[in-house]
Every structure is written in C-alpha cells, then in structure tokens.
Scaffold this active site. Structure first.
Site, PDB file in Angstrom:
ATOM      1  N   LYS A 278       0.844  -1.197   0.000  1.00  0.00           N
ATOM      2  CA  LYS A 278       0.000   0.000   0.000  1.00  0.00           C
ATOM      3  C   LYS A 278       0.881   1.250   0.000  1.00  0.00           C
ATOM      4  CE  LYS A 278      -3.790  -1.934   2.799  1.00  0.00           C
ATOM      5  NZ  LYS A 278      -4.916  -1.764   1.860  1.00  0.00           N
ATOM      6  N   ASP A 289      -7.187  -3.356  10.795  1.00  0.00           N
ATOM      7  CA  ASP A 289      -7.757  -4.350   9.887  1.00  0.00           C
ATOM      8  C   ASP A 289      -8.206  -5.624  10.621  1.00  0.00           C
ATOM      9  OD1 ASP A 289      -8.550  -4.818   7.318  1.00  0.00           O
ATOM     10  OD2 ASP A 289      -6.626  -5.603   6.616  1.00  0.00           O
ATOM     11  N   ASP A 349      -2.803  -7.643  -1.625  1.00  0.00           N
ATOM     12  CA  ASP A 349      -3.527  -6.751  -0.717  1.00  0.00           C
ATOM     13  C   ASP A 349      -4.993  -7.180  -0.557  1.00  0.00           C
ATOM     14  OD1 ASP A 349      -3.883  -4.678   1.019  1.00  0.00           O
ATOM     15  OD2 ASP A 349      -3.933  -3.095  -0.507  1.00  0.00           O
ATOM     16  N   GLU A 351      -6.125  -9.714   0.839  1.00  0.00           N
ATOM     17  CA  GLU A 351      -5.763 -10.847   1.707  1.00  0.00           C
ATOM     18  C   GLU A 351      -6.894 -11.228   2.652  1.00  0.00           C
ATOM     19  OE1 GLU A 351      -5.244  -7.772   2.484  1.00  0.00           O
ATOM     20  OE2 GLU A 351      -6.065  -7.806   4.506  1.00  0.00           O
ATOM     21  N   ARG A 353     -10.068 -11.666   2.238  1.00  0.00           N
ATOM     22  CA  ARG A 353     -10.959 -12.727   1.742  1.00  0.00           C
ATOM     23  C   ARG A 353     -10.280 -14.093   1.828  1.00  0.00           C
ATOM     24  NH1 ARG A 353     -11.507  -9.559  -3.773  1.00  0.00           N
ATOM     25  NH2 ARG A 353     -11.131  -7.892  -2.284  1.00  0.00           N
TER      26      ARG A 353
HETATM   27  N1  BES Z   1      -7.919  -3.998   4.613  1.00  0.00           N
HETATM   28  C1  BES Z   1      -8.149  -3.582   3.288  1.00  0.00           C
HETATM   29  C2  BES Z   1      -9.483  -2.850   3.114  1.00  0.00           C
HETATM   30  C3  BES Z   1      -9.630  -1.532   3.827  1.00  0.00           C
HETATM   31  C4  BES Z   1      -9.502  -0.358   3.125  1.00  0.00           C
HETATM   32  C5  BES Z   1      -9.979  -1.488   5.142  1.00  0.00           C
HETATM   33  C6  BES Z   1      -9.667   0.845   3.761  1.00  0.00           C
HETATM   34  C7  BES Z   1     -10.157  -0.283   5.785  1.00  0.00           C
HETATM   35  C8  BES Z   1     -10.016   0.879   5.102  1.00  0.00           C
HETATM   36  C9  BES Z   1      -8.150  -4.785   2.349  1.00  0.00           C
HETATM   37  O1  BES Z   1      -7.352  -5.843   2.727  1.00  0.00           O
HETATM   38  C10 BES Z   1      -7.626  -4.291   1.045  1.00  0.00           C
HETATM   39  O2  BES Z   1      -6.522  -3.844   1.013  1.00  0.00           O
HETATM   40  N2  BES Z   1      -8.449  -4.382   0.012  1.00  0.00           N
HETATM   41  C11 BES Z   1      -8.074  -3.919  -1.273  1.00  0.00           C
HETATM   42  C12 BES Z   1      -8.639  -4.888  -2.281  1.00  0.00           C
HETATM   43  C13 BES Z   1      -8.155  -4.657  -3.674  1.00  0.00           C
HETATM   44  C14 BES Z   1      -6.694  -4.985  -3.799  1.00  0.00           C
HETATM   45  C15 BES Z   1      -8.966  -5.505  -4.621  1.00  0.00           C
HETATM   46  C16 BES Z   1      -8.661  -2.544  -1.473  1.00  0.00           C
HETATM   47  O3  BES Z   1      -9.773  -2.295  -1.008  1.00  0.00           O
HETATM   48  O4  BES Z   1      -7.995  -1.694  -2.070  1.00  0.00           O
HETATM   49 ZN    ZN Z   2      -6.968  -6.028   4.788  1.00  0.00          ZN
HETATM   50 ZN    ZN Z   3      -5.318  -5.627   2.070  1.00  0.00          ZN
END
Ligand code: BES
Ligand code: ZN
Ligand code: ZN
Length: 501
Positions: A278, A289, A349, A351, A353
C-alpha cells in the site's frame, strides 16, 4: 468509569454536573426542568441560543442566593430536537453529555432520564440507550500516555448516575446497555492497540481469557494445525510475516438442541498490502484491519455474560499479519484454501478474503451452523459505494439479510445491502486456478463478497463489510475518533432477539 442508578430527587445532587434533556417544542419556549435556572434559561431562549434542538447543549451555573447549602456545580441542558423520540436520539444525547462532561472536566455526573415514554419507545429503551451513549461517548484510550498533559482539554469522567422513574426496570436496562457498550469499548481497545502489541497471538490470549472468565470453550489453531487442515489462505497470507498466524475459536454452548450461529471476524492485525504494498500515507491506520475479529470476540463477551437459552454461538477469528517478507505470497502465486479450492493471488492486498474464506469453510464444515455472519474490513471500495455512514451487507439469504438489517437499524449501526450474482462471480474466473482473488476495478465490494460466497455453500450467510464504518467514523457524539467498535451491538441485538422458528 462507574455507572450507577440514583434514587433521590435530582435536585439534591451535589456532584459536578446535573443533566436534563429538553425537547424542542413545535412553537414557543421549551419547558424549564429546574426552577434554579429558570431566569438563565429564559435568557438563553430569548437570545436564540438554546431552543432544545438536537445536539444543542446549554451549560448553566446555578446559584442559591443567600444560602450556604451545597449545590451542584453545573447544570447542563441537552436538546433532543423535534423528531419523534427514538433509540438513536438517546444514544446521541448520552454521547453529547459525555462530551460536555469531558470538556468541563466534570468527574461526577447525574443524568435525569426524561419521562417521554411511548408505545414504540419505553422508558427502559430510553435508559438502555442513554447508558450506551454515556459509556460509548466517554471512551478514551490512554494506555500509552505516560504523563498527564497540563494543557489537556478533556478530563476523565469517573462516575455517571442515572435517575429515572421505574427503579427495577432502570437497573435492568442499564445492565443491558452497560454490557453491550463495555464490549464495544473492549473492541475499540483491541483496535487502538498498535500492531506490535496486538498480534495474532494476542487474539489467542484474549480468546482464552474470555473462555476462562465466562465459562466458554476456546481453541486456538496454530500453524501446525493449520497445515494439517490445509488452510492455505491464512497460511499463505502469514508467509511474509515473522508472527505466526492463529485461528481463534470461541464456543458458547447451551447443551441443548438449538440452532447454531457462526460468527467469523477478519483479524488482520496489520495490513501493509504485502508485495502489492500500500502507499505509505495512512498505512499506519491499517492496524485496524482486525476490527471484524475484535467485534465478534467482544460480542462473545456479552454472550458469555448473558448465556442465551435458545442459541449456540461459535466465533472464529482468523488472525495474521500481511507483510512483504522474504517468503511472502507473490502476485501470481496459487494457494489451496481449506476445503480444496485453488486461488490465484493476483493482488496480495486482497488478503482479507483469503483468511476469512478458510475460516468460513472450516466453520461451516466443522460446526454445521444454521446461520453465518462474517464481519470484515474487507474493501476500500465499500467506502466509495456507501461512504462512512453504512456498513455494506451482502447475503445469499433474504430472511437472514432482513433479520440482520433490522438488528443493525435498531442498534444504530445501519447497513445497506449490495447484490450478488453470477455476473459478478464471473469477474473472479482464473485461467489457471478455480478462482482469482480479485475481479476488475468495478464493483470491488461485490466481487469480494462473491469470493466469500464460494466458501459458505448453501448455508444462510451475511457478510458485513465494515471497512468504512470501523474507523474514524466520527459523525456521532457517542463515537469518538478512532475505532467505532461497529458490529458488536448489531450481533448482540440479533442474538438477544433470536427466535427459533
Ligand atoms: N484492509 C483492506 C481494506 C480496507 C480499506 C480497510 C480501507 C479499511 C479501510 C483490504 O485488505 C484491502 O486492502 N483491500 C483492497 C482490495 C483490492 C486490492 C482488490 C482494497 O480495497 O484496495
Ligand atoms: Zn486487509
Ligand atoms: Zn489488504
């Protein structure tokens, strides 16, 4: 903070603050609740400074001319607005009291519950929600502050008393409100803890202590056990980290033939994104998270206290870090989830799921639940879709979806349902494995839900995506900045009101 009930007339109270609630009249002047402040209140009303509007607060300093009798230091009037009284109105009002109590550094506060019962809202409901608002609004996390700051503008409330008519009803509703809000505060504490303290093994410590305290069963699966069970999702995500993952299982059993509710909470104790790393701005917030995992365990705390008679509840929290260490999962890697489905990891990222899928599949197989609810900070896309005001709900079962929606509405944690369907599932087709872990750029929260759906089969299931509502959702007086603890009260509302059909 202590919360008690108060049985003497409020006028006798001599603490730091006495609080009354004032409804905004359709026309004219709001009613004055205490003769000691009549003139001052009239002045404020005339000046247009206080009309009893929702969220309005008027702080007054009573005076007893010529008398040496000790009296309360401050009187606070809190406006309720004109709307029909509701549960949420009193949570917010309780939160406003807590904020004003903290900003005046009041330590002892008495709150007079208003006598405005209706068919839809009993005085017990009012007291329960006021209690929730007061406790949730006073929440602070000071564990890592080593010194008192002399310039600190907020104090810490030590004791709040609540005065109302029906004493035994008051006691019962305060206990209900206290239990659920203390659980929410416990979930907030877990989320506030930094990633270097609240690791996957800490979830195990919490689960075991919960079990010991409330006579529940706790079982923690370590890496070896996960390997034996072929939980390739959580093992894969944990590969890049020096911290071993844990799968934390807490069971509440009635010992009778009753339905089983399975709760699964994402316990990602730090999400750097892994190799698909990220951006650094804001990455520190990704210690949150694990809010889904915190929510389901916090709910188990109350289930352990209240021991419902008609429902077994099992909570599973898969816990891991997501870091880009030398053995980390790489984009393009293929893993095998619990149960045998293969997944091509396109983006490390995505992860959440992967770990939740293992827990869902394992929970469904092992506990044959009648209903499943998972709570996860799963997608940034849910914030794009719903903002920070509603949790995303996805489900394969209309009846369960409606039940959860109603419980969420009642507890002031509103949800909004998004669709599922073949057309979305198609986005997850992989050329080399059974599934990919991401779809394309569109409908990100739905494809995440569609991914999870693959692992619950036909069991009625609800997925709650709390990525937008778990953290820094500060629109309400009873939710301070930082973690909200969302999900806990929805689950409790559902469990407390569970009907076996
Ligand atoms: N933990 C994040 C989702 C998240 C985003 C939680 C903002 C709290 C605030 C999750 O693991 C993630 O990074 N999801 C990605 C998925 C993408 C790579 C398809 C996302 O939402 O960008
Ligand atoms: Zn996450
Ligand atoms: Zn993530």
């Amino acid at each position: 903070m202590d919360i008690k009930h108060y049985t003497k007339p409020p006028e006798h109270y001599v603490g730091d603050m006495l609080v009354y609630f004032v409804q905004q009249p359709e026309k004219g002047v709001p009613k004055c609740p205490d003769s000691r402040i009549k003139l001052m209140m009239q002045g404020a009303v005339k000046a247009g400074d206080f009309l009893g509007k929702e969220g309005q607060a008027l702080l007054l300093y009573p005076e007893l001319r010529g008398s040496r009798k000790k009296i309360v230091k401050r009187i606070l009037l809190v406006g309720l607005g004109k709307d029909e009284p509701s549960r949420e109105m009193f949570r917010k009002a309780g939160g406003t009291v807590a904020q004003r109590g903290q900003s005046t550094k009041s330590q002892k506060i008495l709150v007079k519950a208003p006598d405005i019962e209706s068919k839809k809202l009993t005085s017990s409901d009012i007291c329960e929600c006021l209690t929730e608002g007061l406790i949730l609004g006073s929440y602070q996390f000071r564990k890592y502050k080593t010194k008192e700051d002399p310039d600190e503008e907020t104090g810490t409330i030590k004791e709040i008393s609540l005065a109302g008519k029906d004493v035994s009803g008051l006691r019962r509703s305060m206990t209900r409100g206290r239990r659920s809000s203390e659980a929410v505060c416990a979930a907030r504490d877990m989320a506030n803890e930094p990633g270097n303290f609240w690791t996957p093994s800490h979830f195990a410590v919490f689960s075991r202590s919960l079990a010991k305290k409330y006579n529940l069963r706790a079982r923690v699966l370590g890496k070896a056990e996960m390997k034996r069970l072929h939980m390739g999702g959580i093992l894969g995500v944990a590969q890049g980290s020096a911290q071993s993952p844990t799968v934390n299982i807490v069971e509440y059993r009635t010992g009778k033939k009753v339905p089983t509710l399975l709760l699964v909470g994402k316990g990602l104790t730090f999400d750097s994104g892994g190799i698909s790393i990220k951006p650094s701005g804001g990455m520190h917030d990704m210690k949150m998270d694990m809010c889904g995992g915190a929510a389901v365990l916090a709910a188990m705390q109350v289930i352990g206290q209240e021991k419902p008679k008609n429902l077994d509840v099992v909570a599973i929290v898969p816990a891991s870090e997501n870091l880009p260490g030398p053995s980390a999962l790489k984009p393009g890697d293929i893993i095998t989830q619990y149960g045998g489905k293969t997944v091509e990891v396109i983006n490390t990222d995505a992860e959440g799921r992967l770990i939740v899928a293992d827990a869902l599949a394992y929970g469904v197989k092992k506990f044959t639940p009648d209903a499943v609810i998972d709570v996860a900070t799963l997608t940034g896309a849910i914030i794009v879709a719903l903002g920070h005001h509603r949790t995303g709900l996805l489900s394969n079962d209309d009846t369960l979806a409606e039940k959860v929606t109603a419980a969420a509405e009642k507890s002031g944690e509103p949800v909004w349902r998004l669709p599922l369907g073949k057309e979305y599932r198609k986005q997850l087709k992989s050329t080399v494995a059974d599934l990919k872990n991401i779809g394309n750029r569109t409908g990100g929260s739905i494809t995440a839900g569609a991914f999870l759906q693959e692992f619950v089969g036909e069991v009625p299931w609800v997925h709650l995506d709390i990525a937008g509502t778990a953290w820094n959702f500060t629109e309400k007086p009873y939710i301070p900045k930082g973690p909200s603890g969302t999900g806990v009260r929805t689950i409790l509302e559902l469990v407390r009101d569970w009907r076996n059909k």
